[in-house]
Structure formats: C-alpha cells, structure tokens
Scaffold this motif. Structure first.
Motif, mmCIF file in Angstrom:
data_model
loop_
_atom_site.group_PDB
_atom_site.id
_atom_site.type_symbol
_atom_site.label_atom_id
_atom_site.label_comp_id
_atom_site.label_asym_id
_atom_site.label_seq_id
_atom_site.Cartn_x
_atom_site.Cartn_y
_atom_site.Cartn_z
ATOM 1 N N MET A 127 0.823 -1.193 0.000
ATOM 2 C CA MET A 127 0.000 0.000 0.000
ATOM 3 C C MET A 127 0.867 1.257 0.000
ATOM 4 S SD MET A 127 -3.085 0.813 -0.084
ATOM 5 C CE MET A 127 -4.256 2.051 0.275
ATOM 6 N N ASN A 128 2.030 1.194 0.644
ATOM 7 C CA ASN A 128 2.914 2.337 0.724
ATOM 8 C C ASN A 128 3.452 2.719 -0.663
ATOM 9 O OD1 ASN A 128 4.323 4.425 1.866
ATOM 10 N ND2 ASN A 128 6.019 3.140 2.553
ATOM 11 N N ALA A 129 3.766 1.713 -1.497
ATOM 12 C CA ALA A 129 4.260 1.981 -2.842
ATOM 13 C C ALA A 129 3.168 2.641 -3.688
ATOM 14 C CB ALA A 129 4.737 0.701 -3.506
ATOM 15 N N TYR A 130 1.919 2.211 -3.503
ATOM 16 C CA TYR A 130 0.800 2.806 -4.235
ATOM 17 C C TYR A 130 0.618 4.270 -3.830
ATOM 18 C CZ TYR A 130 -3.922 3.703 -5.859
ATOM 19 O OH TYR A 130 -5.017 4.258 -6.460
ATOM 20 N N LYS A 131 0.732 4.565 -2.558
ATOM 21 C CA LYS A 131 0.584 5.939 -2.077
ATOM 22 C C LYS A 131 1.696 6.829 -2.649
ATOM 23 C CE LYS A 131 0.436 8.706 2.118
ATOM 24 N NZ LYS A 131 0.615 8.735 3.557
ATOM 25 N N LEU A 132 2.914 6.317 -2.672
ATOM 26 C CA LEU A 132 4.036 7.062 -3.235
ATOM 27 C C LEU A 132 3.816 7.329 -4.724
ATOM 28 C CD1 LEU A 132 6.876 8.252 -2.732
ATOM 29 C CD2 LEU A 132 7.792 6.011 -3.351
ATOM 30 N N PHE A 133 3.310 6.320 -5.442
ATOM 31 C CA PHE A 133 3.028 6.475 -6.862
ATOM 32 C C PHE A 133 1.968 7.549 -7.097
ATOM 33 C CE2 PHE A 133 0.383 5.258 -10.540
ATOM 34 C CZ PHE A 133 1.329 5.382 -11.543
ATOM 35 N N VAL A 134 0.905 7.536 -6.318
ATOM 36 C CA VAL A 134 -0.165 8.521 -6.464
ATOM 37 C C VAL A 134 0.350 9.924 -6.146
ATOM 38 C CG1 VAL A 134 -2.390 9.269 -5.514
ATOM 39 C CG2 VAL A 134 -2.029 6.877 -6.081
ATOM 40 N N GLU A 135 1.189 10.061 -5.130
ATOM 41 C CA GLU A 135 1.760 11.368 -4.795
ATOM 42 C C GLU A 135 2.623 11.905 -5.936
ATOM 43 O OE1 GLU A 135 3.865 10.853 -1.149
ATOM 44 O OE2 GLU A 135 2.041 10.872 0.075
ATOM 45 N N ARG A 136 3.426 11.031 -6.536
ATOM 46 C CA ARG A 136 4.295 11.468 -7.631
ATOM 47 C C ARG A 136 3.489 11.858 -8.863
ATOM 48 N NH1 ARG A 136 9.299 7.155 -7.133
ATOM 49 N NH2 ARG A 136 10.162 8.054 -5.232
ATOM 50 N N VAL A 137 2.458 11.079 -9.188
ATOM 51 C CA VAL A 137 1.615 11.417 -10.334
ATOM 52 C C VAL A 137 0.882 12.726 -10.069
ATOM 53 C CG1 VAL A 137 -0.443 10.705 -11.622
ATOM 54 C CG2 VAL A 137 1.368 9.058 -11.175
ATOM 55 N N GLY A 138 0.416 12.921 -8.854
ATOM 56 C CA GLY A 138 -0.248 14.180 -8.501
ATOM 57 C C GLY A 138 0.686 15.362 -8.605
ATOM 58 N N LEU A 139 1.927 15.193 -8.166
ATOM 59 C CA LEU A 139 2.914 16.262 -8.256
ATOM 60 C C LEU A 139 3.205 16.630 -9.709
ATOM 61 C CD1 LEU A 139 4.892 18.109 -6.736
ATOM 62 C CD2 LEU A 139 6.585 16.279 -6.934
ATOM 63 N N VAL A 140 3.330 15.630 -10.572
ATOM 64 C CA VAL A 140 3.567 15.887 -11.989
ATOM 65 C C VAL A 140 2.357 16.597 -12.603
ATOM 66 C CG1 VAL A 140 3.856 14.776 -14.248
ATOM 67 C CG2 VAL A 140 5.229 14.031 -12.315
ATOM 68 N N GLY A 141 1.168 16.179 -12.234
ATOM 69 C CA GLY A 141 -0.043 16.816 -12.747
ATOM 70 C C GLY A 141 -0.157 18.274 -12.327
ATOM 71 N N ILE A 142 0.105 18.555 -11.062
ATOM 72 C CA ILE A 142 0.050 19.939 -10.565
ATOM 73 C C ILE A 142 1.120 20.793 -11.235
ATOM 74 C CG2 ILE A 142 0.445 21.358 -8.511
ATOM 75 C CD1 ILE A 142 -0.954 19.135 -6.902
ATOM 76 N N THR A 143 2.302 20.227 -11.425
ATOM 77 C CA THR A 143 3.381 20.958 -12.089
ATOM 78 C C THR A 143 3.006 21.304 -13.522
ATOM 79 O OG1 THR A 143 4.990 19.798 -10.718
ATOM 80 C CG2 THR A 143 5.824 20.885 -12.686
ATOM 81 N N ASN A 144 2.423 20.348 -14.245
ATOM 82 C CA ASN A 144 2.009 20.622 -15.627
ATOM 83 C C ASN A 144 0.918 21.686 -15.692
ATOM 84 O OD1 ASN A 144 3.793 18.887 -16.860
ATOM 85 N ND2 ASN A 144 2.401 17.150 -16.765
ATOM 86 N N ILE A 145 -0.005 21.682 -14.750
ATOM 87 C CA ILE A 145 -1.049 22.704 -14.715
ATOM 88 C C ILE A 145 -0.436 24.078 -14.464
ATOM 89 C CG2 ILE A 145 -3.019 23.553 -13.365
ATOM 90 C CD1 ILE A 145 -3.855 20.599 -13.030
ATOM 91 N N LEU A 146 0.498 24.170 -13.521
ATOM 92 C CA LEU A 146 1.145 25.453 -13.234
ATOM 93 C C LEU A 146 1.967 25.959 -14.417
ATOM 94 C CD1 LEU A 146 2.239 24.938 -9.529
ATOM 95 C CD2 LEU A 146 0.373 26.356 -10.396
ATOM 96 N N ILE A 147 2.640 25.060 -15.119
ATOM 97 C CA ILE A 147 3.411 25.458 -16.294
ATOM 98 C C ILE A 147 2.474 25.994 -17.375
ATOM 99 C CG2 ILE A 147 4.808 24.562 -18.209
ATOM 100 C CD1 ILE A 147 6.181 22.744 -16.148
ATOM 101 N N SER A 148 1.344 25.345 -17.574
ATOM 102 C CA SER A 148 0.376 25.818 -18.568
ATOM 103 C C SER A 148 -0.191 27.177 -18.188
ATOM 104 C CB SER A 148 -0.760 24.812 -18.726
ATOM 105 O OG SER A 148 -0.273 23.585 -19.175
ATOM 106 N N LEU A 149 -0.488 27.373 -16.923
ATOM 107 C CA LEU A 149 -1.036 28.655 -16.480
ATOM 108 C C LEU A 149 0.002 29.769 -16.539
ATOM 109 C CD1 LEU A 149 -3.280 27.624 -13.454
ATOM 110 C CD2 LEU A 149 -4.005 28.346 -15.732
ATOM 111 N N SER A 150 1.261 29.432 -16.330
ATOM 112 C CA SER A 150 2.291 30.469 -16.373
ATOM 113 C C SER A 150 2.405 31.076 -17.767
ATOM 114 C CB SER A 150 3.631 29.918 -15.914
ATOM 115 O OG SER A 150 4.158 29.023 -16.871
ATOM 116 N N SER A 151 2.294 30.253 -18.793
ATOM 117 C CA SER A 151 2.345 30.809 -20.147
ATOM 118 C C SER A 151 1.100 31.635 -20.449
ATOM 119 C CB SER A 151 2.516 29.697 -21.181
ATOM 120 O OG SER A 151 1.379 28.853 -21.191
ATOM 121 N N LEU A 152 -0.025 31.254 -19.897
ATOM 122 C CA LEU A 152 -1.256 32.011 -20.091
ATOM 123 C C LEU A 152 -1.159 33.402 -19.465
ATOM 124 C CD1 LEU A 152 -4.208 31.800 -21.153
ATOM 125 C CD2 LEU A 152 -4.834 31.112 -18.849
ATOM 126 N N ILE A 153 -0.465 33.510 -18.365
ATOM 127 C CA ILE A 153 -0.298 34.793 -17.685
ATOM 128 C C ILE A 153 0.894 35.562 -18.254
ATOM 129 C CG2 ILE A 153 0.281 35.835 -15.451
ATOM 130 C CD1 ILE A 153 -1.234 33.449 -14.171
#
Length: 134
Positions: free
Chosen positions: A1-27
């Motif tokens: 279960m710990n490996a699954y939680k780590l995987f979800v955290e990393r995917v979430g971090l990549v997703g949030i980073t991509n959203i912020l990068i997209s918004l930065s160009s918009l601004i």
C-alpha cells in the motif's frame, strides 16, 4: 500500500506541475506582448524556438533510445555501459552544434536576431544546458 501511495503522490505532483506550467504561459504572454515592441517580441519568440529546436537536433534521439532500451535493465554495470557512451556522444555533439553556432555567429545573428550577437551567445549558452538537461 505504501508503494501505491508514493506512486499517487508522484503522479499528482507531476499533474500539478504541468497545470502550473500551462497557467504560467497564459499569464506570461500578455505581459510580454504588452511590454515588448513587435520586433523585440519577434526576437524573444525566435530565441524560444531556437532553444526548443537545438536540443532535439543535438541529442540525436538518444534520450528516447535510452528510455526504450534501458528502462527494463536492472544490472547497474550494463546500465552504466550504455548510459555513459550515450551521454558522452550527446555532450560532444552538443558542443559541436554550439561551436558551429559561435563560429557562424554573424550570419546566424543577422538572419535570426536582427544582428544582435549578445542574444545569439545567450541563446547558445542556454541551448547547451537545455541539451545536457534533455
């Protein structure tokens, strides 16, 4: 279960980073277009295009080859035997491309950056590190 939680955290971090990068160009783009003249904005766009284009040419597709062929490799010795030659070839070819850009600086600067050599040198410097990063 710990490996699954780590995987979800990393995917979430990549997703949030991509959203912020997209918004930065918009601004960022409206601010740049308002503060630059048409010629300055064209040079800025040309610099970004050059920085995006040079690493893809200089890396010869080796990072994608490395991911394809070395992703399943678990033996560190075999991984090192493949990784170090690839990074060496990439670095040497990057130095050759950057050297050619510096060697032919005046014609390149005249055609791309309105004759401004400082912008060309900065672009080559950034492109070198973009190649190594890729």
């Amino acid at each position: 279960m710990n490996a699954y939680k780590l995987f979800v955290e990393r995917v979430g971090l990549v997703g949030i980073t991509n959203i912020l990068i997209s918004l930065s160009s918009l601004i960022f783009i409206p601010i740049i277009t308002k503060s630059f003249s048409t010629a300055e904005y064209g040079i800025w766009a040309q610099v970004l295009t050059t920085i995006a284009l040079l690493p893809n040419i200089a890396n010869l597709g080796l990072p994608y080859t490395m991911v394809r062929f070395l992703s399943a490799e678990h033996d560190k010795v075999k991984f090192k035997e493949s990784f170090y030659p690839m990074i060496t070839v990439t670095t040497i070819f990057t130095l050759i491309i950057c050297g050619l850009c510096v060697l032919f600086a005046k014609p390149i600067a005249a055609s791309l950056f309105n004759g401004n050599l400082k912008i060309l040198y900065i672009t080559v410097f950034i492109s070198f590190f973009a190649c190594v990063n890729l």
